[in-house]
Scaffold this active site. Structure first.
Site, short mmCIF file in Angstrom:
data_model
loop_
_atom_site.label_atom_id
_atom_site.label_comp_id
_atom_site.label_asym_id
_atom_site.label_seq_id
_atom_site.Cartn_x
_atom_site.Cartn_y
_atom_site.Cartn_z
N ASN A 1 -5.05 6.13 -1.82
CA ASN A 1 -4.56 6.37 -0.44
C ASN A 1 -3.92 7.98 -0.60
OD1 ASN A 1 -5.27 4.30 1.00
ND2 ASN A 1 -3.70 2.97 0.44
N SER B 1 0.85 -1.26 0.03
CA SER B 1 0.04 0.02 -0.07
C SER B 1 0.84 1.32 -0.08
CB SER B 1 -0.85 0.15 1.17
OG SER B 1 -1.86 -0.88 1.29
N GLU C 1 -5.56 -1.19 -8.14
CA GLU C 1 -4.74 -0.34 -8.85
C GLU C 1 -3.62 -1.11 -9.31
OE1 GLU C 1 -5.47 3.71 -6.10
OE2 GLU C 1 -3.95 2.20 -5.20
N HIS D 1 -2.57 -3.68 -6.61
CA HIS D 1 -2.89 -3.29 -5.25
C HIS D 1 -4.27 -3.46 -5.29
CE1 HIS D 1 -3.61 0.34 -2.27
NE2 HIS D 1 -3.18 -0.93 -1.60
P1 NAI Z 1 -1.16 -9.44 7.45
O1 NAI Z 1 -0.38 -8.96 8.66
O2 NAI Z 1 -2.66 -9.83 7.77
O3 NAI Z 1 -0.41 -10.74 6.94
C1 NAI Z 1 0.79 -10.74 6.48
C2 NAI Z 1 1.17 -12.28 6.48
O4 NAI Z 1 2.56 -12.42 5.79
C3 NAI Z 1 1.48 -12.81 7.87
O5 NAI Z 1 0.56 -14.13 7.81
C4 NAI Z 1 2.82 -13.21 8.03
O6 NAI Z 1 3.23 -14.39 8.63
C5 NAI Z 1 3.43 -13.34 6.52
N1 NAI Z 1 4.76 -13.30 6.29
C6 NAI Z 1 5.51 -12.11 6.98
N2 NAI Z 1 6.81 -12.14 6.45
C7 NAI Z 1 6.87 -13.41 5.73
C8 NAI Z 1 7.84 -13.86 4.86
N3 NAI Z 1 9.14 -13.50 4.90
N4 NAI Z 1 7.41 -14.97 4.09
C9 NAI Z 1 6.41 -15.51 4.08
N5 NAI Z 1 5.28 -14.90 4.84
C10 NAI Z 1 5.54 -13.82 5.54
O7 NAI Z 1 -1.00 -8.19 6.33
P2 NAI Z 1 -2.18 -7.71 5.27
O8 NAI Z 1 -3.08 -6.69 5.95
O9 NAI Z 1 -2.51 -8.85 4.49
O10 NAI Z 1 -0.97 -7.07 4.36
C11 NAI Z 1 -0.05 -7.70 3.64
C12 NAI Z 1 0.28 -6.65 2.54
O11 NAI Z 1 -0.82 -5.98 1.64
C13 NAI Z 1 1.18 -5.38 3.12
O12 NAI Z 1 2.02 -5.16 2.14
C14 NAI Z 1 0.09 -4.36 2.97
O13 NAI Z 1 0.55 -2.85 2.90
C15 NAI Z 1 -0.91 -4.73 1.79
N6 NAI Z 1 -2.41 -4.19 1.98
C16 NAI Z 1 -2.89 -4.22 3.05
C17 NAI Z 1 -4.31 -3.75 2.92
C18 NAI Z 1 -5.07 -3.92 4.33
O14 NAI Z 1 -6.34 -3.18 4.47
N7 NAI Z 1 -4.88 -4.73 5.39
C19 NAI Z 1 -4.86 -3.20 1.58
C20 NAI Z 1 -4.08 -3.07 0.64
C21 NAI Z 1 -2.99 -3.83 0.70
#
Ligand code: NAI
Length: 388
Positions: free
Chosen positions: A189, A118, A151, A139
């Site tokens: 954003n 993001s 996006e 995105h």
């Molecule tokens: P989250 O915290 O729910 O999930 C992240 C996952 O990645 C966790 O399960 C973690 O164990 C895993 N992880 C971390 N390091 C790792 C690695 N080295 N290898 C494999 N797995 C690994 O995070 P979320 O909210 O799903 O966000 C993920 C990405 O998406 C971020 O880049 C965020 O900026 C982006 N994003 C999030 C949004 C939201 O509303 N939550 C919306 C749009 C984009």
């Protein structure tokens, strides 16, 4: 042809993206470093699909097929024959670099490597690769299966073929796709910042309380949710972090300045719905103040927030972040705005919005309120973004 899709990160976003990809017939492999997270993701996906079955949106056979096409693993090497890998792990550039490097070593030359980030730059994420031509930002919005907007962000390194493949794939999934420049906050954003920032500023100046500001924007402005209700949904910690990151990324441009009020609410643990209390108290809904339904105050609030939003949308056009059509699509499909901001300024009149901004700029003497040069030009030439 993109057939097999790898997703790295089985969190909120990774899980949602895996669901969409599988629903669209792809074989999907979800990788996470945490076994527990993989189990949770699988269980949550089963629950979501069962609910869709109950609502008769999909059949039991669909559910089984969707689940069968997805496998969960903690081994990155399972991604070897992916045609596209979408990374949705923790928002940390060093970790993303490590993961991108490791993936590039095991996938084919033609595999596209995408990030769902993001706030980080796609150019920077792609720089970890030997062949960065294949890197791109894809995105999604949360919840990914429900939100229509995606996006697509080509970095300076991204080649035409990668961009076209990504566009074709995501459009084929029935999503509304917009292309944007690799700039902080992409379209949504970035353009949405004043919805929160100007509302907080109005509150901080003591002009109106939360309920009154929310009332003005929903009842008079037609927004589905007022800014304070929406920040309580998003979470004040999350919304503050996005604001701060955009502010820093824009070299501390005062247009994006975060608010102390929001920072203090986040620090106090008043995160919103998830903590039971944010700007509103969700444990005692009756404890919340009633809106002061004063039409003239309401119109002042609406005009002030709206002219700041419009100025930001115009800046995004001015800076080539997206086309006017894509910018309006992004705001209506990504954050449910009642109308595209550029269509809105066409309707209200560029001169009127310029006048509102000029008044704020004169009154406060702050750079934050400077009218965009494109707005000035369009007001002077009496032109519009879209044909009338
Ligand atoms: P989250 O915290 O729910 O999930 C992240 C996952 O990645 C966790 O399960 C973690 O164990 C895993 N992880 C971390 N390091 C790792 C690695 N080295 N290898 C494999 N797995 C690994 O995070 P979320 O909210 O799903 O966000 C993920 C990405 O998406 C971020 O880049 C965020 O900026 C982006 N994003 C999030 C949004 C939201 O509303 N939550 C919306 C749009 C984009």
């Amino acid at each position: 042809m993109i057939s097999k899709i790898g997703i790295i990160g089985a969190g909120t976003m990774g899980c949602g993206i895996a669901q969409i990809a599988s629903q669209n017939g792809h074989d999907v492999i979800v990788v996470d470093k945490e076994q527990l997270q993989l189990e949770k993701a699988k269980a949550s996906l089963e629950k979501i699909l069962s609910r869709l079955c109950e609502k008769e949106r999909i059949t039991t056979e669909d559910k089984i097929a969707i689940l069968n096409r997805i496998s969960f693993t903690s081994e990155l090497k399972q991604l070897t024959d992916s045609d596209l890998v979408i990374e949705a792990i923790v928002e940390n550039i060093n970790v993303k670099h490590e993961v991108f490097k490791a993936v590039e070593e095991i996938v084919s030359e033609s595999c596209i490597l995408a990030s769902n980030t993001s706030s980080l730059s796609i150019a920077s994420i792609g720089s970890a690769l030997t062949n960065a031509n294949r890197s791109i930002g894809i995105h999604f919005f949360n919840p990914a299966p429900l939100m229509p907007l995606v996006e697509i962000i080509p970095a300076v390194q991204t080649d035409e073929q990668t961009l076209n493949s990504a566009l074709e794939l995501i459009k084929g999934w029935g999503k509304t796709v917009v292309t944007c420049k690799d700039t902080p906050g992409f379209i949504v954003n970035r353009v949405a910042r004043p919805f929160y920032g100007e509302a907080l500023r109005i509150y901080e100046e003591g002009i109106a309380d939360f309920a009154t500001i929310d009332w003005a924007l929903t009842e008079l402005g037609g927004f589905k949710m007022g800014p304070f209700t929406l920040m309580d949904y998003i979470g004040n910690d999350v919304n503050y972090a996005v604001t701060e990151s955009v502010f820093k990324a824009f070299y501390y441009d005062s247009r994006f300045k975060p608010s102390f009020t929001q920072k203090r609410y986040a620090e106090a643990g008043f995160l919103g719905r998830k903590s039971g209390r944010g700007y509103y108290d969700y444990t005692h809904p009756n404890a919340n103040k009633e809106a002061k339904k004063d039409e003239s105050l309401g119109h002042y609030i609406l005009n002030r927030v709206r002219c700041m939003l419009i100025n930001e949308a115009i800046d995004a056009v001015f800076m080539g972040v997206g086309t006017p059509t894509d910018i309006d699509l992004a705001m209506t499909k990504g954050v449910n705005y009642p109308k595209g901001l550029l269509k809105w300024v066409d309707e209200i009149g560029h001169e009127e919005i310029l006048e509102q901004l000029k008044q704020l700029f004169e009154h406060y003497g702050e750079d934050r309120y400077r009218p965009n040069p494109l707005l000035r030009k369009m007001a002077a030439n009496k032109t519009t973004f879209f044909p009338v």
